[in-house]
Design a protein around this motif. Structure first.
Motif, PDB file in Angstrom:
ATOM      1  N   SER A 257      -3.028  -8.417 -31.341  1.00 42.87           N
ATOM      2  CA  SER A 257      -1.759  -8.072 -31.988  1.00 42.87           C
ATOM      3  C   SER A 257      -1.837  -8.391 -33.476  1.00 42.87           C
ATOM      4  O   SER A 257      -2.676  -9.190 -33.908  1.00 42.87           O
ATOM      5  CB  SER A 257      -0.602  -8.871 -31.372  1.00 42.87           C
ATOM      6  OG  SER A 257      -0.725 -10.241 -31.710  1.00 42.87           O
TER       7      SER A 257
ATOM      8  N   GLY B 220       0.178   1.949 -33.225  1.00 42.27           N
ATOM      9  CA  GLY B 220       1.169   1.732 -32.175  1.00 42.27           C
ATOM     10  C   GLY B 220       0.869   0.517 -31.328  1.00 42.27           C
ATOM     11  O   GLY B 220       0.037   0.570 -30.433  1.00 42.27           O
TER      12      GLY B 220
ATOM     13  N   THR C 224      -4.948   5.666 -34.747  1.00 48.05           N
ATOM     14  CA  THR C 224      -3.888   6.012 -33.810  1.00 48.05           C
ATOM     15  C   THR C 224      -4.361   7.085 -32.839  1.00 48.05           C
ATOM     16  O   THR C 224      -5.219   7.900 -33.185  1.00 48.05           O
ATOM     17  CB  THR C 224      -2.623   6.506 -34.549  1.00 48.05           C
ATOM     18  OG1 THR C 224      -1.588   6.738 -33.589  1.00 48.05           O
ATOM     19  CG2 THR C 224      -2.890   7.764 -35.344  1.00 48.05           C
TER      20      THR C 224
ATOM     21  N   ASP D 281       3.876  -3.333 -35.849  1.00 47.79           N
ATOM     22  CA  ASP D 281       2.947  -2.214 -35.723  1.00 47.79           C
ATOM     23  C   ASP D 281       1.926  -2.227 -36.858  1.00 47.79           C
ATOM     24  O   ASP D 281       1.967  -3.083 -37.744  1.00 47.79           O
ATOM     25  CB  ASP D 281       3.686  -0.873 -35.623  1.00 47.79           C
ATOM     26  CG  ASP D 281       4.395  -0.447 -36.905  1.00 47.79           C
ATOM     27  OD1 ASP D 281       4.034  -0.908 -38.018  1.00 47.79           O
ATOM     28  OD2 ASP D 281       5.315   0.386 -36.797  1.00 47.79           O
TER      29      ASP D 281
END
Length: 127
Positions: free
Chosen positions: A45, A65, A91, A70
Protein backbone atom coordinates in the motif's frame (compact mmCIF):
# COMPACT_ATOMS: atom_id res chain seq x y z
CA UNK A 1 43.40 -5.63 -2.63
CA UNK A 2 41.50 -2.32 -2.53
CA UNK A 3 38.40 -1.76 -4.62
CA UNK A 4 38.65 1.37 -6.71
CA UNK A 5 35.85 3.95 -6.61
CA UNK A 6 34.42 3.03 -10.02
CA UNK A 7 34.12 -0.67 -9.17
CA UNK A 8 32.69 0.16 -5.76
CA UNK A 9 30.03 2.43 -7.31
CA UNK A 10 29.04 -0.28 -9.80
CA UNK A 11 28.44 -2.68 -6.89
CA UNK A 12 25.83 -0.34 -5.39
CA UNK A 13 22.43 -1.30 -6.75
CA UNK A 14 19.71 1.29 -7.27
CA UNK A 15 16.69 0.76 -5.05
CA UNK A 16 13.30 0.60 -6.75
CA UNK A 17 10.15 0.61 -4.62
CA UNK A 18 7.12 -1.18 -6.03
CA UNK A 19 3.68 -0.40 -4.59
CA UNK A 20 0.73 -2.63 -5.50
CA UNK A 21 -2.07 -4.20 -3.49
CA UNK A 22 -2.03 -7.29 -5.73
CA UNK A 23 0.57 -9.66 -4.24
CA UNK A 24 1.04 -11.49 -7.56
CA UNK A 25 1.88 -8.27 -9.42
CA UNK A 26 4.06 -7.10 -6.54
CA UNK A 27 6.10 -10.30 -6.51
CA UNK A 28 6.41 -10.41 -10.31
CA UNK A 29 7.72 -6.84 -10.47
CA UNK A 30 10.12 -7.43 -7.59
CA UNK A 31 11.48 -10.52 -9.38
CA UNK A 32 11.77 -8.62 -12.67
CA UNK A 33 13.66 -5.72 -11.08
CA UNK A 34 15.96 -8.01 -9.09
CA UNK A 35 16.78 -10.02 -12.24
CA UNK A 36 17.65 -6.73 -13.97
CA UNK A 37 20.15 -5.88 -11.22
CA UNK A 38 18.08 -3.54 -9.07
CA UNK A 39 17.32 -3.87 -5.39
CA UNK A 40 13.52 -4.11 -5.25
CA UNK A 41 11.45 -3.26 -2.19
CA UNK A 42 7.78 -4.18 -2.31
CA UNK A 43 4.97 -2.44 -0.46
CA UNK A 44 1.30 -3.56 -0.41
CA UNK A 45 0.00 0.00 0.00
CA UNK A 46 0.97 3.64 -0.38
CA UNK A 47 0.65 4.06 3.36
CA UNK A 48 3.14 1.28 4.04
CA UNK A 49 5.68 2.90 1.71
CA UNK A 50 5.27 6.32 3.31
CA UNK A 51 5.44 4.93 6.85
CA UNK A 52 8.67 3.16 5.89
CA UNK A 53 10.06 6.44 4.52
CA UNK A 54 11.51 7.51 1.20
CA UNK A 55 15.12 7.52 2.35
CA UNK A 56 17.30 5.18 0.35
CA UNK A 57 14.85 4.86 -2.54
CA UNK A 58 15.86 5.83 -6.08
CA UNK A 59 12.66 5.15 -8.07
CA UNK A 60 9.02 4.35 -7.26
CA UNK A 61 6.66 2.29 -9.40
CA UNK A 62 3.09 2.40 -8.09
CA UNK A 63 -0.28 1.07 -9.07
CA UNK A 64 -3.00 3.71 -9.33
CA UNK A 65 -6.03 1.78 -8.08
CA UNK A 66 -5.45 0.70 -4.50
CA UNK A 67 -7.56 0.83 -1.33
CA UNK A 68 -6.84 3.82 0.88
CA UNK A 69 -4.36 6.20 -0.70
CA UNK A 70 -4.27 5.68 -4.47
CA UNK A 71 -1.28 6.00 -6.78
CA UNK A 72 -2.12 9.59 -7.74
CA UNK A 73 -2.20 10.63 -4.09
CA UNK A 74 1.06 8.78 -3.42
CA UNK A 75 2.70 10.52 -6.36
CA UNK A 76 1.53 13.91 -5.03
CA UNK A 77 2.86 13.08 -1.55
CA UNK A 78 6.25 12.00 -2.92
CA UNK A 79 6.48 15.04 -5.21
CA UNK A 80 5.84 17.37 -2.26
CA UNK A 81 8.80 15.93 -0.32
CA UNK A 82 11.17 14.68 -3.02
CA UNK A 83 10.23 16.27 -6.34
CA UNK A 84 13.33 14.80 -8.00
CA UNK A 85 12.22 11.23 -7.21
CA UNK A 86 11.16 9.41 -10.38
CA UNK A 87 7.63 8.04 -9.94
CA UNK A 88 5.99 5.75 -12.49
CA UNK A 89 2.27 5.02 -12.39
CA UNK A 90 0.71 1.79 -13.62
CA UNK A 91 -2.89 0.74 -14.05
CA UNK A 92 -5.05 -1.99 -15.48
CA UNK A 93 -7.81 0.53 -16.17
CA UNK A 94 -7.93 2.21 -19.52
CA UNK A 95 -10.33 4.99 -18.58
CA UNK A 96 -7.83 7.02 -16.55
CA UNK A 97 -8.21 10.74 -17.13
CA UNK A 98 -5.25 11.79 -19.31
CA UNK A 99 -4.78 15.06 -17.47
CA UNK A 100 -4.67 13.35 -14.08
CA UNK A 101 -2.13 10.83 -15.42
CA UNK A 102 0.29 13.73 -15.86
CA UNK A 103 0.71 13.65 -12.07
CA UNK A 104 3.52 11.16 -12.60
CA UNK A 105 6.81 12.83 -13.33
CA UNK A 106 8.00 9.85 -15.39
CA UNK A 107 5.12 8.11 -17.09
CA UNK A 108 2.08 5.91 -17.04
CA UNK A 109 2.15 2.21 -17.87
CA UNK A 110 -1.08 0.43 -18.75
CA UNK A 111 -1.23 -3.22 -17.72
CA UNK A 112 -0.28 -5.47 -19.30
CA UNK A 113 2.87 -3.61 -20.33
CA UNK A 114 6.09 -4.60 -22.03
CA UNK A 115 8.55 -5.24 -19.20
CA UNK A 116 11.47 -4.26 -21.44
CA UNK A 117 9.96 -0.79 -21.85
CA UNK A 118 9.45 -0.47 -18.09
CA UNK A 119 13.06 -1.51 -17.38
CA UNK A 120 14.34 0.94 -20.02
CA UNK A 121 12.29 3.73 -18.41
CA UNK A 122 13.67 2.91 -14.95
CA UNK A 123 17.21 2.82 -16.33
CA UNK A 124 16.74 6.17 -18.10
CA UNK A 125 15.29 7.74 -14.93
CA UNK A 126 18.43 6.81 -13.02
CA UNK A 127 20.85 8.42 -15.48
Amino acid sequence: MAIDGEQQASNQRSVVAVVDDDPVVLEALEDLLESAGYSARGFPSAESLLSNGLSGLDVIITDIGMPGMDGFELCDAVNSVRPEMPVFLMTGRHDIDGKRSETSNRGLFRKPFDTRILLAAVRDALV
